[in-house]
Design a protein around this motif. Structure first.
Motif, PDB file in Angstrom:
ATOM      1  N   CYS A 278       0.232  -2.528  11.143  1.00  0.00           N
ATOM      2  CA  CYS A 278      -0.897  -1.877  10.473  1.00  0.00           C
ATOM      3  C   CYS A 278      -0.596  -1.812   8.977  1.00  0.00           C
ATOM      4  O   CYS A 278       0.539  -1.562   8.587  1.00  0.00           O
ATOM      5  CB  CYS A 278      -1.084  -0.456  10.988  1.00  0.00           C
ATOM      6  N   ASP A 279      -1.596  -2.047   8.152  1.00  0.00           N
ATOM      7  CA  ASP A 279      -1.311  -1.932   6.722  1.00  0.00           C
ATOM      8  C   ASP A 279      -1.911  -0.675   6.105  1.00  0.00           C
ATOM      9  O   ASP A 279      -1.744  -0.400   4.931  1.00  0.00           O
ATOM     10  CB  ASP A 279      -1.714  -3.190   5.948  1.00  0.00           C
ATOM     11  N   SER A 280      -2.612   0.087   6.928  1.00  0.00           N
ATOM     12  CA  SER A 280      -3.101   1.357   6.391  1.00  0.00           C
ATOM     13  C   SER A 280      -2.919   2.479   7.403  1.00  0.00           C
ATOM     14  O   SER A 280      -2.776   2.242   8.606  1.00  0.00           O
ATOM     15  CB  SER A 280      -4.556   1.238   5.959  1.00  0.00           C
TER      16      SER A 280
ATOM     17  N   GLY B 203       3.200   6.841   2.135  1.00  0.00           N
ATOM     18  CA  GLY B 203       2.423   5.599   2.195  1.00  0.00           C
ATOM     19  C   GLY B 203       2.648   4.771   0.942  1.00  0.00           C
ATOM     20  O   GLY B 203       2.900   3.567   1.003  1.00  0.00           O
TER      21      GLY B 203
ATOM     22  N   PHE C 168       1.907   1.340   2.435  1.00  0.00           N
ATOM     23  CA  PHE C 168       0.713   1.496   3.276  1.00  0.00           C
ATOM     24  C   PHE C 168      -0.423   2.082   2.433  1.00  0.00           C
ATOM     25  O   PHE C 168      -0.184   2.987   1.622  1.00  0.00           O
ATOM     26  CB  PHE C 168       0.968   2.473   4.430  1.00  0.00           C
ATOM     27  N   LYS C 169      -1.636   1.591   2.664  1.00  0.00           N
ATOM     28  CA  LYS C 169      -2.795   2.285   2.103  1.00  0.00           C
ATOM     29  C   LYS C 169      -3.007   3.553   2.921  1.00  0.00           C
ATOM     30  O   LYS C 169      -2.724   3.582   4.119  1.00  0.00           O
ATOM     31  CB  LYS C 169      -4.048   1.415   2.208  1.00  0.00           C
ATOM     32  N   THR C 170      -3.513   4.599   2.294  1.00  0.00           N
ATOM     33  CA  THR C 170      -3.701   5.842   3.046  1.00  0.00           C
ATOM     34  C   THR C 170      -5.105   6.402   2.851  1.00  0.00           C
ATOM     35  O   THR C 170      -5.681   6.319   1.767  1.00  0.00           O
ATOM     36  CB  THR C 170      -2.681   6.925   2.618  1.00  0.00           C
TER      37      THR C 170
ATOM     38  N   ALA D 221      -5.984   0.179  11.229  1.00  0.00           N
ATOM     39  CA  ALA D 221      -5.293   1.360  10.694  1.00  0.00           C
ATOM     40  C   ALA D 221      -4.508   2.070  11.787  1.00  0.00           C
ATOM     41  O   ALA D 221      -4.860   2.018  12.964  1.00  0.00           O
ATOM     42  CB  ALA D 221      -6.297   2.314  10.068  1.00  0.00           C
TER      43      ALA D 221
END
Ligand SMILES: *Cc1c(COP(=O)(O)O)cnc(C)c1O
Length: 291
Positions: free
Chosen positions: A61-63, A82, A87-89, A138
């Motif tokens: 997952c990247d977010s 993050g 990670f995007k949050t 996500a």
């Protein structure tokens, strides 16, 4: 698979606290300075995020999406963690649109915020479902970083406690830190008791979260909430002030001020035996004091 985010054992030393009330009861008190682990990913939030971020990486997952009130230490910790680990949050904030220092810091770390009415926020099942649909890639972290991943991270802290400790005391919000301590106690075969100071009012049903643990291993204390979550009284502020002035350690008014006030009351009431060693967890939460 993404590289697993690194969470080396944090700098969270034990600090001896020697005050008139510990001396006259002849108990040895240590504060475990989890608050020193990181300015924003502090305390139990650091512990609880570790395995959630590992799971997010394992699932590619990247977010990350998570949940909290407008003063949530967990939202801020997730924003900072993050940012640190790529990670995007997205933070889902309970209640009407507000601004405060906690949310301002979370935004500086790149967290996007969405405010949700209390009704929508409460129905977690529907909320998870719609978020999963909108953001299929996500990873969702429950409120407060709870769940088995969060507890596993907290359990590891037990290895850092001295062998002679008789009681470990912590504040209790969601209860996942206390569950993690009780898990760690079993995993590492220790026999201290866990004392939880509940900071919410009317949370007696909380007991049901702990039925899997032996009733001798823990107690929940409901008499130190000072009127409810984030409520304070002049007496509480006076205690926080005198503790800060005599130790150089600041306690927040939502969690750790109440926890140590409760501990002091119990020590003075003779609830601990002379010669016993007590470790109290200081999980930080100081940014909320600035708001
Ligand atoms: C989140 C938090 C707690 C509560 O922990 P739970 O695991 O939800 O019971 C206690 N102290 C501080 C400083 C916190 O930020």
């Amino acid at each position: 698979m993404r590289k697993l985010p690194e969470f080396p054992p944090p700098h969270a030393p034990l600090e001896a606290i020697d005050l008139p009330w510990t001396r006259s009861a002849r108990v040895q008190l240590y504060l475990k300075r989890e608050d020193l682990s990181h300015p924003f990913i502090a305390g139990n939030k650091w512990r609880k995020l570790k395995y959630h971020l590992h799971s997010a990486a394992e699932l590619n997952c990247d977010s990350i999406i998570t949940f909290g009130g407008a003063y949530s230490n967990h939202l801020l910790a997730t924003a900072a963690a993050g940012a640190k680990h790529g990670f995007k949050t997205l933070g889902m904030v309970r209640g009407e649109v507000v601004e405060n220092q906690v949310l301002r810091f979370a935004k500086l770390f790149g967290m996007q915020l969405r405010f949700l009415s209390r009704e929508l926020y409460r129905d977690k099942e529907a909320l998870y479902h719609s978020l999963q649909k909108e953001f299929p890639d996500a990873y969702l972290i429950p409120e407060g970083g709870s769940g088995p991943e969060g507890e596993r991270g907290v359990a590891e802290l037990v290895q850092e406690l001295p062998m002679e400790v008789n009681h470990v005391i912590c504040s209790v919000g969601t209860g996942s830190t206390m569950r993690g301590l009780l898990k760690g106690r079993e995993d590492f075969q220790r026999n201290f008791s866990v004392q939880g100071i509940v900071v919410l009012k009317g949370a007696e049903e909380m007991q049901s979260q702990f039925t899997e643990f032996s009733s001798e291993s823990y107690s929940l204390h409901h008499e130190f909430h000072f009127g409810g979550y984030a409520k304070t009284t002049p007496e509480l502020w006076e205690f926080i002030g005198s503790f800060a002035a005599s130790t150089g350690i600041l306690l927040d008014q939502v969690y750790e001020g109440k926890m140590l006030f409760g501990l002091k009351s119990m020590v003075e009431a003779g609830r601990f035996e002379a010669g016993e060693t007590i470790v109290a967890l200081h999980n930080g939460g100081l940014v909320g004091m600035l708001s």
